[in-house]
Write a protein that holds these residues in place. Structure first.
Motif, PDB file in Angstrom:
ATOM      1  N   PRO A 226     -16.256  61.940  22.800  1.00  0.00           N
ATOM      2  CA  PRO A 226     -15.432  62.845  22.000  1.00  0.00           C
ATOM      3  C   PRO A 226     -13.983  62.364  21.877  1.00  0.00           C
ATOM      4  CG  PRO A 226     -16.118  63.880  24.070  1.00  0.00           C
ATOM      5  CD  PRO A 226     -16.861  62.597  23.952  1.00  0.00           C
ATOM      6  N   SER A 227     -13.268  62.852  20.836  1.00  0.00           N
ATOM      7  CA  SER A 227     -11.849  62.517  20.661  1.00  0.00           C
ATOM      8  C   SER A 227     -11.103  62.761  21.961  1.00  0.00           C
ATOM      9  CB  SER A 227     -11.197  63.431  19.625  1.00  0.00           C
ATOM     10  OG  SER A 227     -11.681  63.171  18.369  1.00  0.00           O
ATOM     11  N   GLY A 228     -10.216  61.858  22.291  1.00  0.00           N
ATOM     12  CA  GLY A 228      -9.410  62.058  23.491  1.00  0.00           C
ATOM     13  C   GLY A 228     -10.150  61.703  24.772  1.00  0.00           C
TER      14      GLY A 228
ATOM     15  N   PHE B 152      -3.412  80.918  14.359  1.00  0.00           N
ATOM     16  CA  PHE B 152      -4.846  81.060  14.084  1.00  0.00           C
ATOM     17  C   PHE B 152      -5.451  79.746  13.600  1.00  0.00           C
ATOM     18  CE2 PHE B 152      -8.222  81.708  10.933  1.00  0.00           C
ATOM     19  CZ  PHE B 152      -9.197  82.259  11.752  1.00  0.00           C
ATOM     20  N   ILE B 153      -4.795  79.131  12.633  1.00  0.00           N
ATOM     21  CA  ILE B 153      -5.378  77.902  12.065  1.00  0.00           C
ATOM     22  C   ILE B 153      -5.351  76.775  13.093  1.00  0.00           C
ATOM     23  CG2 ILE B 153      -3.303  76.945  10.959  1.00  0.00           C
ATOM     24  CD1 ILE B 153      -6.491  77.001   9.071  1.00  0.00           C
ATOM     25  N   LEU B 154      -4.310  76.717  13.928  1.00  0.00           N
ATOM     26  CA  LEU B 154      -4.249  75.664  14.946  1.00  0.00           C
ATOM     27  C   LEU B 154      -5.382  75.832  15.959  1.00  0.00           C
ATOM     28  CD1 LEU B 154      -0.417  75.213  15.625  1.00  0.00           C
ATOM     29  CD2 LEU B 154      -1.924  73.794  14.230  1.00  0.00           C
ATOM     30  N   GLU B 155      -5.635  77.090  16.348  1.00  0.00           N
ATOM     31  CA  GLU B 155      -6.736  77.330  17.288  1.00  0.00           C
ATOM     32  C   GLU B 155      -8.060  76.924  16.644  1.00  0.00           C
ATOM     33  OE1 GLU B 155      -6.676  78.005  20.387  1.00  0.00           O
ATOM     34  OE2 GLU B 155      -4.493  78.240  20.432  1.00  0.00           O
ATOM     35  N   THR B 156      -8.243  77.340  15.379  1.00  0.00           N
ATOM     36  CA  THR B 156      -9.501  77.077  14.699  1.00  0.00           C
ATOM     37  C   THR B 156      -9.793  75.586  14.632  1.00  0.00           C
ATOM     38  OG1 THR B 156      -9.069  78.997  13.342  1.00  0.00           O
ATOM     39  CG2 THR B 156     -10.794  77.540  12.582  1.00  0.00           C
ATOM     40  N   LEU B 157      -8.753  74.791  14.418  1.00  0.00           N
ATOM     41  CA  LEU B 157      -8.970  73.356  14.272  1.00  0.00           C
ATOM     42  C   LEU B 157      -8.713  72.616  15.590  1.00  0.00           C
ATOM     43  CD1 LEU B 157      -7.500  72.833  10.698  1.00  0.00           C
ATOM     44  CD2 LEU B 157      -9.886  72.746  11.367  1.00  0.00           C
ATOM     45  N   ASP B 158      -8.752  73.345  16.693  1.00  0.00           N
ATOM     46  CA  ASP B 158      -8.637  72.744  18.015  1.00  0.00           C
ATOM     47  C   ASP B 158      -7.320  71.985  18.194  1.00  0.00           C
ATOM     48  OD1 ASP B 158      -9.516  72.261  20.553  1.00  0.00           O
ATOM     49  OD2 ASP B 158     -10.656  70.467  20.047  1.00  0.00           O
ATOM     50  N   LEU B 159      -6.245  72.594  17.679  1.00  0.00           N
ATOM     51  CA  LEU B 159      -4.937  71.965  17.794  1.00  0.00           C
ATOM     52  C   LEU B 159      -3.974  72.857  18.562  1.00  0.00           C
ATOM     53  CD1 LEU B 159      -4.622  70.745  14.088  1.00  0.00           C
ATOM     54  CD2 LEU B 159      -4.793  69.242  16.071  1.00  0.00           C
ATOM     55  N   GLY B 160      -4.502  73.934  19.140  1.00  0.00           N
ATOM     56  CA  GLY B 160      -3.665  74.938  19.802  1.00  0.00           C
ATOM     57  C   GLY B 160      -2.707  74.331  20.816  1.00  0.00           C
TER      58      GLY B 160
ATOM     59  N   THR C 253     -13.942  63.990   7.214  1.00  0.00           N
ATOM     60  CA  THR C 253     -14.606  63.702   8.493  1.00  0.00           C
ATOM     61  C   THR C 253     -14.190  62.373   9.108  1.00  0.00           C
ATOM     62  OG1 THR C 253     -16.536  62.615   7.489  1.00  0.00           O
ATOM     63  CG2 THR C 253     -16.660  64.989   7.790  1.00  0.00           C
ATOM     64  N   ILE C 254     -13.390  61.588   8.384  1.00  0.00           N
ATOM     65  CA  ILE C 254     -13.001  60.285   8.943  1.00  0.00           C
ATOM     66  C   ILE C 254     -12.242  60.465  10.254  1.00  0.00           C
ATOM     67  CG2 ILE C 254     -11.434  58.313   8.629  1.00  0.00           C
ATOM     68  CD1 ILE C 254     -12.352  58.052   5.841  1.00  0.00           C
ATOM     69  N   GLY C 255     -12.667  59.711  11.262  1.00  0.00           N
ATOM     70  CA  GLY C 255     -11.971  59.755  12.552  1.00  0.00           C
ATOM     71  C   GLY C 255     -12.282  60.984  13.385  1.00  0.00           C
ATOM     72  N   GLN C 256     -13.200  61.828  12.917  1.00  0.00           N
ATOM     73  CA  GLN C 256     -13.532  63.038  13.679  1.00  0.00           C
ATOM     74  C   GLN C 256     -14.813  62.804  14.466  1.00  0.00           C
ATOM     75  OE1 GLN C 256     -11.240  65.353  13.659  1.00  0.00           O
ATOM     76  NE2 GLN C 256     -10.144  64.311  12.021  1.00  0.00           N
ATOM     77  N   ASP C 257     -14.816  63.286  15.722  1.00  0.00           N
ATOM     78  CA  ASP C 257     -16.045  63.150  16.491  1.00  0.00           C
ATOM     79  C   ASP C 257     -17.022  64.250  16.087  1.00  0.00           C
ATOM     80  OD1 ASP C 257     -15.555  65.517  17.941  1.00  0.00           O
ATOM     81  OD2 ASP C 257     -14.400  64.431  19.435  1.00  0.00           O
ATOM     82  N   TYR C 258     -18.185  64.204  16.683  1.00  0.00           N
ATOM     83  CA  TYR C 258     -19.254  65.115  16.293  1.00  0.00           C
ATOM     84  C   TYR C 258     -18.858  66.578  16.446  1.00  0.00           C
ATOM     85  CZ  TYR C 258     -23.920  67.121  16.151  1.00  0.00           C
ATOM     86  OH  TYR C 258     -25.013  67.871  15.832  1.00  0.00           O
ATOM     87  N   GLN C 259     -18.206  66.883  17.583  1.00  0.00           N
ATOM     88  CA  GLN C 259     -17.799  68.265  17.825  1.00  0.00           C
ATOM     89  C   GLN C 259     -16.791  68.743  16.788  1.00  0.00           C
ATOM     90  OE1 GLN C 259     -16.588  68.040  21.866  1.00  0.00           O
ATOM     91  NE2 GLN C 259     -17.972  69.667  22.506  1.00  0.00           N
ATOM     92  N   GLN C 260     -15.821  67.873  16.478  1.00  0.00           N
ATOM     93  CA  GLN C 260     -14.796  68.249  15.501  1.00  0.00           C
ATOM     94  C   GLN C 260     -15.407  68.417  14.122  1.00  0.00           C
ATOM     95  OE1 GLN C 260     -12.171  69.231  16.540  1.00  0.00           O
ATOM     96  NE2 GLN C 260     -11.881  68.211  18.509  1.00  0.00           N
ATOM     97  N   LYS C 261     -16.392  67.579  13.825  1.00  0.00           N
ATOM     98  CA  LYS C 261     -17.062  67.699  12.526  1.00  0.00           C
ATOM     99  C   LYS C 261     -17.792  69.026  12.427  1.00  0.00           C
ATOM    100  CE  LYS C 261     -18.685  63.120  11.781  1.00  0.00           C
ATOM    101  NZ  LYS C 261     -19.715  62.322  11.127  1.00  0.00           N
ATOM    102  N   GLU C 262     -18.439  69.427  13.527  1.00  0.00           N
ATOM    103  CA  GLU C 262     -19.143  70.704  13.531  1.00  0.00           C
ATOM    104  C   GLU C 262     -18.163  71.850  13.332  1.00  0.00           C
ATOM    105  OE1 GLU C 262     -22.401  69.791  12.870  1.00  0.00           O
ATOM    106  OE2 GLU C 262     -22.710  71.687  13.922  1.00  0.00           O
ATOM    107  N   ARG C 263     -17.027  71.773  14.014  1.00  0.00           N
ATOM    108  CA  ARG C 263     -15.977  72.762  13.875  1.00  0.00           C
ATOM    109  C   ARG C 263     -15.487  72.838  12.433  1.00  0.00           C
ATOM    110  NH1 ARG C 263     -12.232  74.601  18.089  1.00  0.00           N
ATOM    111  NH2 ARG C 263     -13.233  73.582  19.840  1.00  0.00           N
ATOM    112  N   LEU C 264     -15.257  71.658  11.869  1.00  0.00           N
ATOM    113  CA  LEU C 264     -14.781  71.549  10.501  1.00  0.00           C
ATOM    114  C   LEU C 264     -15.803  72.147   9.533  1.00  0.00           C
ATOM    115  CD1 LEU C 264     -12.626  70.291   8.593  1.00  0.00           C
ATOM    116  CD2 LEU C 264     -14.030  68.229   8.562  1.00  0.00           C
ATOM    117  N   ARG C 265     -17.060  71.829   9.790  1.00  0.00           N
ATOM    118  CA  ARG C 265     -18.121  72.320   8.915  1.00  0.00           C
ATOM    119  C   ARG C 265     -18.168  73.851   8.968  1.00  0.00           C
ATOM    120  NH1 ARG C 265     -23.757  73.225   9.204  1.00  0.00           N
ATOM    121  NH2 ARG C 265     -23.835  72.693  11.405  1.00  0.00           N
TER     122      ARG C 265
END
Lengths: 281, 276
Positions: free
Chosen positions: A37-39, B117-125, B162-174
């Protein structure tokens, strides 16, 4: 070729180590896909391979890492770059000349190679990456995919013994991406080059890999041949293994165990064909 | 509604888009796919007026982009570029994401709530106070996404999200894209990521060399091997598997992992019962 012992690194200003107690040995001619995973620390580990850590990124390094017998501490990135070629995620960071040909020739010229040899290598590198027609083009005139091919060609032309690629295909369309990966796999075959590929997208890369190393939170959590690693579903949370491997893991969970997890569509097709043809015989 | 009529576009003298006709209704979810250099990014840059047609026209909610400004169009069309570095300029992630809301005159209280809210949603909190420049490529990409999505534009256009995003982040994004889409927002993604598209199940517009090659539901397009290869894509793994097994009586149109699993298990059950 690469020997890491209890390697840890914490970036200056960070509280948490980016990699922690990494022990990893890579032999000549291996094709290692490093994922997680990232990071998880994979890019940090890669930065240790060409001396960007500790030369460029400051922080606390402990343990040791040697590249072809040379300890990275005390050696500059330019010394290490003769042994280790590095292709970055973003090709824009790597191309700076007015023409692609100049960019590809830069490395071999810097190594002090004779003109004729430089020319041969430039032709070869541009041919194998499929950009021979773009010799005169300037980097900014190219699409992202073409730029990445040029960046790879520039590294290839130096013929390093180890090539580290950090998500080199992410800007490429799938067909171009698989052509690049195939070219990299050929380099391993023909020149016995050692490949370390950092990749999230495992669907295309898996069939070329001799080994998959999964990192999580700075540590190596899985290490082995693809079929073995992809079968360890429980430990693969957050790793996007190929759909085809997922399918066989699902079937196994449901009681249909057809042996090792396949890592490519070809392998899966064969497995199912032979399994189901018995059915008719 | 995004309406493209007879759009031609040339950079200098080279025409890169030829006579494109396309209608995207409000609330649709469309993936624009095609080879490197097919003209995908050029096409979507017309949606917020960054580029104006050489010939033909592009209408956003009935108004021609020629009669509007990028600033005005940006209120309804949120476009996230492929390279996040082209749009990040603030000192902290929070400031970056808050910028457009402040510009639109929202009260500070609302700005804070929505940015959080948006930062939490995109795992940037955890990165609110960090400089965007200190983040990884994948993280910067999500900051760029957050800064556009925070103002909840009616039409959302994402270039290679999705470029540069891992599987988990892609799922989150989706999940997030699906959520925005189910609220009635139009979502257009430009992508090479065939497996991501299979998971998202959108309408697919296949672009090749500046023309539309095909337009239809994702499963009929992506299971058409000839079309897919013409656009330099590779069919989804499940689709290749099922079409290679067509000789054994499997439906070659199956493209979804779980459908493949049921079809195979049905057959495997028959096999087991015949051999016991």
């Amino acid at each position: 070729m690469i020997e890491a012992h209890n390697l840890s690194f914490t970036y200056a200003g960070s509280k948490r180590p980016a990699i922690l107690d990494v022990n990893l040995g890579v032999d000549k001619g291996e094709f290692v896909v490093l994922t997680g995973p990232s990071g998880c620390g994979k890019t940090t580990f890669a930065r240790c391979l060409n001396g960007l850590i500790p030369n460029f990124y400051q922080g606390e390094l402990s343990g040791s890492i040697t590249i072809m017998g040379t300890d990275i501490s005390g050696h500059t990135t330019s010394e290490l770059s003769r042994k280790v070629g590095f292709v970055f995620q973003n090709p824009e960071n790597q191309l700076f000349s007015l023409s692609i040909e100049r960019d590809v020739a830069f490395g071999p010229e810097n190594l002090g190679l004779p003109k004729e040899e430089t020319r041969r290598r430039v032709d070869w590198a541009m041919e194998i990456t499929g950009i021979s027609e773009l010799r005169e083009a300037a980097p900014y005139e190219l699409s992202g995919g073409q730029q990445q091919r040029a960046a790879i060609a520039a590294v290839l032309a130096m013929k390093p013994e180890i090539m580290v690629l950090d998500e080199p295909t992410s800007f490429l369309d799938p067909l171009s991406a698989s052509q690049i990966l195939e070219a990299v796999a050929d380099l391993r075959e023909e020149a016995n080059m050692t490949i370390v590929l950092i990749e999230h997208r495992l669907d295309l890369a898996s069939k070329y890999a001799s080994r998959i190393v999964v990192m999580d939170q700075g540590r190596v959590v899985l290490d082995g041949p693809p079929a073995k690693v992809y079968g360890e579903e429980a430990k693969l949370i957050g790793v996007g293994i190929p759909k085809i491997s997922m399918l066989f893991n699902l079937l196994r969970q449901d009681g249909f165990d057809m042996g090792e997890t396949p890592v490519s569509v070809e392998e899966a097709t064969e497995r199912l064909r032979s399994y189901l043809k018995d059915d008719r015989g | 509604m995004i309406e493209v009529r007879g759009l031609c576009f040339a950079y200098d003298d080279v025409e890169v888009l030829h006579n494109i006709d396309l209608r995207i209704s409000d609330g649709e979810f469309v993936a624009v796919m095609g080879e490197n250099g097919a003209g995908k990014t050029t096409l979507i840059k017309h949606f917020n007026g960054l580029l104006k047609p050489s010939r033909g026209e592009v209408l956003i909610d009935g108004v021609s982009t020629r009669e509007s400004t990028v600033a005005n169009l940006s209120r309804v069309v949120g476009l996230v570029f492929q390279n996040p570095d082209h749009q990040l300029f603030s000192e902290t992630v929070f400031e970056e994401v808050a910028f457009s809301l402040r510009n639109l005159g929202y009260p500070e209280e609302t700005v804070r709530r929505r940015v959080r809210f948006i930062l939490e949603t995109l795992d940037l909190g955890g990165y609110a106070e960090e400089s965007p420049l200190m983040l990884s490529g994948g993280e910067r990409k999500r900051v760029a996404l957050a800064s556009v999505l925070v103002s909840e534009p009616k039409h959302i256009i994402l270039d290679e999200p999705t470029i540069g995003q891992d599987y988990q982040q892609k799922e989150r994004l989706r999940n997030f894209i699906v959520q925005m889409n189910s609220q009635g927002r139009t979502v257009v993604i430009v992508t090479h990521d065939v497996e991501f598209v299979v998971d998202c199940k959108p309408r697919v517009v296949l672009l090749s060399r500046g023309s539309i090659l095909a337009d239809g539901p994702y499963d009929s397009i992506l299971s058409d091997r000839i079309l897919v290869e013409k656009a330099s894509l590779i069919p989804p793994q499940i689709s290749i598997l099922m079409s290679s097994l067509a000789g054994l009586g499997f439906n070659p149109k199956i493209i979804d992992l779980y459908q493949a699993r049921s079809a195979l298990e049905k057959r495997l059950c028959e096999y087991v019962s015949e051999h016991v």
